[in-house]
Design a protein around this motif. Structure first.
Motif, PDB file in Angstrom:
ATOM      1  N   SER A 195       2.496   3.708  -4.826  1.00  0.00           N
ATOM      2  CA  SER A 195       3.301   2.971  -5.805  1.00  0.00           C
ATOM      3  C   SER A 195       2.720   1.594  -6.095  1.00  0.00           C
ATOM      4  O   SER A 195       3.239   0.879  -6.942  1.00  0.00           O
ATOM      5  N   ALA A 196       1.641   1.206  -5.398  1.00  0.00           N
ATOM      6  CA  ALA A 196       1.068  -0.129  -5.588  1.00  0.00           C
ATOM      7  C   ALA A 196      -0.427  -0.106  -5.302  1.00  0.00           C
ATOM      8  O   ALA A 196      -0.845  -0.364  -4.165  1.00  0.00           O
ATOM      9  N   PRO A 197      -1.257   0.183  -6.308  1.00  0.00           N
ATOM     10  CA  PRO A 197      -2.707   0.140  -6.089  1.00  0.00           C
ATOM     11  C   PRO A 197      -3.292  -1.268  -6.147  1.00  0.00           C
ATOM     12  O   PRO A 197      -4.488  -1.445  -5.938  1.00  0.00           O
ATOM     13  N   ASP A 198      -2.462  -2.280  -6.441  1.00  0.00           N
ATOM     14  CA  ASP A 198      -2.974  -3.643  -6.630  1.00  0.00           C
ATOM     15  C   ASP A 198      -2.221  -4.651  -5.764  1.00  0.00           C
ATOM     16  O   ASP A 198      -1.934  -5.763  -6.195  1.00  0.00           O
ATOM     17  N   SER A 199      -1.907  -4.281  -4.539  1.00  0.00           N
ATOM     18  CA  SER A 199      -1.176  -5.171  -3.642  1.00  0.00           C
ATOM     19  C   SER A 199      -2.148  -6.062  -2.871  1.00  0.00           C
ATOM     20  O   SER A 199      -3.129  -5.582  -2.308  1.00  0.00           O
ATOM     21  N   MET A 200      -1.861  -7.361  -2.822  1.00  0.00           N
ATOM     22  CA  MET A 200      -2.714  -8.316  -2.111  1.00  0.00           C
ATOM     23  C   MET A 200      -2.002  -8.808  -0.853  1.00  0.00           C
ATOM     24  O   MET A 200      -0.792  -9.044  -0.869  1.00  0.00           O
ATOM     25  N   GLY A 201      -2.759  -8.955   0.217  1.00  0.00           N
ATOM     26  CA  GLY A 201      -2.216  -9.487   1.454  1.00  0.00           C
ATOM     27  C   GLY A 201      -2.852 -10.824   1.798  1.00  0.00           C
ATOM     28  O   GLY A 201      -3.947 -11.151   1.334  1.00  0.00           O
ATOM     29  N   ALA A 202      -2.165 -11.606   2.617  1.00  0.00           N
ATOM     30  CA  ALA A 202      -2.687 -12.885   3.108  1.00  0.00           C
ATOM     31  C   ALA A 202      -2.631 -12.865   4.635  1.00  0.00           C
ATOM     32  O   ALA A 202      -1.578 -12.609   5.216  1.00  0.00           O
ATOM     33  N   SER A 221       2.338  -9.648   3.184  1.00  0.00           N
ATOM     34  CA  SER A 221       1.814  -8.504   2.433  1.00  0.00           C
ATOM     35  C   SER A 221       2.557  -8.305   1.116  1.00  0.00           C
ATOM     36  O   SER A 221       3.582  -8.938   0.853  1.00  0.00           O
ATOM     37  N   ASN A 222       1.989  -7.418   0.302  1.00  0.00           N
ATOM     38  CA  ASN A 222       2.578  -6.990  -0.973  1.00  0.00           C
ATOM     39  C   ASN A 222       2.774  -8.157  -1.944  1.00  0.00           C
ATOM     40  O   ASN A 222       3.806  -8.264  -2.613  1.00  0.00           O
ATOM     41  N   ILE A 223       1.781  -9.032  -2.030  1.00  0.00           N
ATOM     42  CA  ILE A 223       1.852 -10.149  -2.969  1.00  0.00           C
ATOM     43  C   ILE A 223       1.459  -9.633  -4.351  1.00  0.00           C
ATOM     44  O   ILE A 223       0.321  -9.250  -4.586  1.00  0.00           O
ATOM     45  N   ARG A 224       2.402  -9.614  -5.255  1.00  0.00           N
ATOM     46  CA  ARG A 224       2.222  -9.180  -6.643  1.00  0.00           C
ATOM     47  C   ARG A 224       3.549  -9.384  -7.342  1.00  0.00           C
ATOM     48  O   ARG A 224       4.601  -9.493  -6.689  1.00  0.00           O
TER      49      ARG A 224
END
Length: 266
Positions: A195-202, A221-224
């Motif tokens: 459901s999220a191919p563009d999720s960014m983590g820190a 996680s899941n920064i978008r």
């Protein structure tokens, strides 16, 4: 004798429509991208959700293999007011990176030498942006997040921004060491989901070393926009970075209680 006909009956009203099988879940679906109570046809999924699942799977695979345009990202980060350095891990190409995770945790020799030349007297924090398993994620979300975050740390000694190609999370440790930075903040593309191919983590680490374990990191996680929005992510990052410097630690020993600030602000 005339034939008797049965008394006429008024036309029956149209039968009421039977509620669709998944209607009780329609309200919940407005609040999540999770696949819940998918309609079925016999023993299988209905055609529509099956096709949607296959499309999501294809997008996730594409995200893993997509190339990283690090030059473009460097150009987008330049207006933020800090020098931008481009480095690479020891992996030779994308396929090599996927097959040898250990190489994604090590700096290429020429990159290590270049970073050492920019170390100066050291820094409080180093921000690294790496493609990870979704170059699409950092290409979309790294610049907007840093644009909100950096002004809140104006009184800090911030190292040049580093864009790392073919990098894993632990590559941030080597980069922070080369720059003599006390805290490493790695922004990286997370493993794509269906459901999220563009999720960014820190990933945040205080005083990283080559022996640093994942238990010594904090993760956001899941920064978008559809997950953790940029303003909330920036607030949590600043809160954790300041707590790390004050308490001189990170990871499981440092509780992320930034949610209390979000509740108080709202």
């Amino acid at each position: 004798m005339s034939e008797q006909r049965p008394p006429a009956h008024p036309p029956s009203s149209p039968p009421s429509r039977k509620p669709a099988q998944d209607e009780p879940w329609a309200e919940l679906r407005r609040f999540t991208a999770a696949r819940i109570a998918l309609p079925r046809s016999g023993a299988s999924l209905a055609t529509a959700p099956l096709l949607e699942f296959r499309l999501a799977h294809a997008r996730a695979r594409d995200a893993v293999h997509a190339p990283f345009d690090d030059a473009r990202l460097c150009a987008e980060l330049a207006p933020l007011g800090l020098p931008v350095l481009a480095v690479a891990s020891a992996a030779q190409d994308r396929q090599h990176y996927l097959m040898r995770p250990d190489l994604g945790r090590r700096l290429a020799d020429d990159s290590a030498a270049m970073l050492a030349a920019h170390a100066g007297s050291g820094y409080d924090v180093a921000f690294i942006v790496a493609d990870g398993l979704s170059a699409r994620a950092v290409a979309a979300h790294a610049q907007p997040l840093l644009a909100l975050l950096l002004p809140r740390l104006a009184d800090w000694r911030i190292a040049p921004l580093v864009v790392a190609r073919l990098g894993r999370v632990a590559l941030g440790d080597a980069i922070a060491n080369a720059l003599h930075a006390e805290i490493a903040v790695m922004l990286i593309g997370e493993r794509p989901g269906l459901s999220a191919p563009d999720s960014m983590g820190a990933y945040l680490t205080f005083a990283p070393t080559p022996q640093t374990s994942d238990a010594e990191r904090n993760c956001i996680s899941n920064i978008r926009p559809e997950g953790l929005p940029y303003p909330d992510a920036a607030m949590k990052l600043v809160h954790l970075i300041r707590a790390m410097r004050a308490r001189r630690l990170s990871g499981v020993q440092l509780k992320d209680d930034a949610h209390r600030l979000l509740i108080e602000e709202r």
